[in-house]
Design a protein around this motif. Structure first.
Motif, PDB file in Angstrom:
ATOM      1  N   SER A   1     -12.873   1.337   9.075  1.00  0.00           N
ATOM      2  CA  SER A   1     -12.818   0.191  10.431  1.00  0.00           C
ATOM      3  C   SER A   1     -14.767  -0.251  10.368  1.00  0.00           C
ATOM      4  O   SER A   1     -14.993  -1.143  10.412  1.00  0.00           O
ATOM      5  CB  SER A   1     -13.278   1.060  11.119  1.00  0.00           C
TER       6      SER A   1
ATOM      7  N   LYS B   1     -15.854  -4.315   9.623  1.00  0.00           N
ATOM      8  CA  LYS B   1     -17.093  -4.510  11.115  1.00  0.00           C
ATOM      9  C   LYS B   1     -18.822  -4.889  10.724  1.00  0.00           C
ATOM     10  O   LYS B   1     -18.554  -6.020  11.140  1.00  0.00           O
ATOM     11  CB  LYS B   1     -17.063  -2.820  12.359  1.00  0.00           C
TER      12      LYS B   1
ATOM     13  N   VAL C   1     -12.021  -1.216  16.762  1.00  0.00           N
ATOM     14  CA  VAL C   1     -11.187  -1.359  14.825  1.00  0.00           C
ATOM     15  C   VAL C   1     -10.722  -0.462  14.559  1.00  0.00           C
ATOM     16  O   VAL C   1     -11.161   0.560  13.832  1.00  0.00           O
ATOM     17  CB  VAL C   1     -11.948  -2.152  14.297  1.00  0.00           C
TER      18      VAL C   1
ATOM     19  N   HIS D   1      -8.517   1.420  10.966  1.00  0.00           N
ATOM     20  CA  HIS D   1      -8.863   1.551   9.415  1.00  0.00           C
ATOM     21  C   HIS D   1      -7.752   0.809   9.104  1.00  0.00           C
ATOM     22  O   HIS D   1      -6.186   1.249   9.129  1.00  0.00           O
ATOM     23  CB  HIS D   1      -8.711   3.271   8.892  1.00  0.00           C
TER      24      HIS D   1
ATOM     25  N   ARG E   1      -3.713  -4.803   9.472  1.00  0.00           N
ATOM     26  CA  ARG E   1      -4.816  -4.167  10.475  1.00  0.00           C
ATOM     27  C   ARG E   1      -5.095  -4.779  11.953  1.00  0.00           C
ATOM     28  O   ARG E   1      -4.382  -5.436  12.027  1.00  0.00           O
ATOM     29  CB  ARG E   1      -6.347  -5.836   9.462  1.00  0.00           C
TER      30      ARG E   1
ATOM     31  N   ALA F   1      -7.158  -4.807  16.009  1.00  0.00           N
ATOM     32  CA  ALA F   1      -8.045  -4.661  16.504  1.00  0.00           C
ATOM     33  C   ALA F   1      -7.912  -4.948  17.869  1.00  0.00           C
ATOM     34  O   ALA F   1      -6.919  -5.710  18.097  1.00  0.00           O
ATOM     35  CB  ALA F   1     -10.002  -5.138  15.644  1.00  0.00           C
TER      36      ALA F   1
END
Length: 356
Positions: free
Chosen positions: A44, A48, A171, A173, A216, A218
């Protein structure tokens, strides 16, 4: 004003060819054990940072994470008042950091300090306007005027927890939806001045890599983001984050592998109860010899439907996909997706304001 909960979920499937975007301490691509098998993993923190770099490219106001915050403040003081001599600048900076309970050693903070340009500007102006510094006012300045990345990702100040900022975004991993087998490339290099290649290689080595279809995830807590940025900037900031989260890519070994792909599937969901990570869809790894994406999409959408037995019906779910989706609200391009999210956020905020 009473605030209700509002969350944004971002679910993304993205394929990566042979690549090494995020390395471990041995130089190999990071991995994780999930569902009993080895998965490709991108941390993450790595993604980011890629988002923050994308913000900068989009001319978004971003902060600086540095041990040299005192120097930033000193430079701003000198810019605002060129008549100040060096001793006066240092005295004001030292007094400000003392009032903020942040320790300096050799003109640096003990740990990285995340500050926004607005915070540095206002703190410098406050120091010029006052001879005695009020700790509460210093704290107020250092908590206000947050840049988008500071508001999203937060700040921890070990010396003074009162200056901490609760980040509005989480967020995960990124991991592959399937098992991966780490590989390596054996390479050689020739010396251009040694003539033909019959003399042998002047250099040889190996590069580790893997390929994967990544899941992915978030989320954004819009209530927290409004607390950090204000209502108007929060909506625009959230949409900017969505765009740059989707389009960014960590840059590890990118010159070697040219792995800059785009997402193949995106689902954005607005929820009023709780964010939901759909990674359980891949606890049993996808197995295929004809590509992982189609089944990964089916698994993800099935998991989305199954979660509705536990959580409220989302306020909005919108999908952008290269494959046909079973989610009714499917759009053709990123612009349309971002517009629907913008409209959905505005409607949710307006509804909350009317109820209050």
């Amino acid at each position: 004003m009473t605030q209700t909960n509002l969350y944004i979920d971002l679910n993304v499937l993205q394929t990566l060819p042979p690549s090494n975007v995020n390395r471990d301490d041995t130089g190999a691509p990071k991995t994780a054990l999930y569902g009993g098998v080895t998965r490709s993993r991108v941390s993450s923190q790595s993604w980011k940072r890629a988002v923050r770099q994308a913000f900068a490219q989009d001319a978004v106001n971003i902060g600086t994470r540095t041990k040299q915050a005192a120097q930033l403040l000193a430079d701003k003081l000198t810019t605002l008042d060129s008549s100040l001599d060096q001793d006066a600048v240092i005295a004001k900076v030292d007094a400000a950091f003392k009032a903020a309970s942040i320790k300096l050693k050799d003109r640096e903070t003990g740990a990285l300090l995340f500050v926004s340009p607005g915070q540095i500007d206002k703190l410098a102006q406050y120091l010029l306007d006052h001879d005695d510094f009020d700790k509460k006012e210093i704290k107020k300045v250092l908590k206000g005027d947050q840049s988008l990345d500071l508001a999203l990702f937060g700040r921890m100040v070990a010396d003074n927890p009162e200056l901490n900022v609760d980040g509005a975004a989480q967020v995960a991993h990124a991991i592959s939806t399937h098992e991966i087998v780490p590989e390596y490339d054996y390479y050689t290099a020739l010396d251009d001045l040694q003539g033909d290649d019959t003399t042998g290689a002047a250099m040889l080595g190996t590069i580790d890599f893997s390929s994967a279809t990544l899941y992915r995830y978030a989320n954004v807590n819009m209530t927290e983001l409004r607390n950090n940025l204000g209502e108007t900037d929060a909506v625009q900031g959230a949409v900017t984050f969505i765009k740059d989260f989707l389009l960014s890519m960590p840059t590890g070994k990118q010159n070697t592998f040219a792995n800059k792909t785009l997402p193949s599937y995106v689902m954005v969901t607005l929820r009023s109860d709780t964010p939901v990570n759909l990674v359980s869809a891949f606890e049993q790894p996808v197995s295929s010899r004809q590509g992982y994406l189609p089944e990964s999409i089916q698994r993800l959408e099935a998991e989305y439907q199954s979660t509705l037995a536990f959580v409220d019906q989302p306020l909005l779910s919108v999908v952008l996909s290269r494959e046909a989706s079973k989610v009714e609200n499917q759009v053709d391009n990123l612009t349309a997706l971002l517009q629907q999210v913008t409209d959905g956020l505005a409607k949710a905020v307006q509804h909350e304001n009317i109820n209050d």
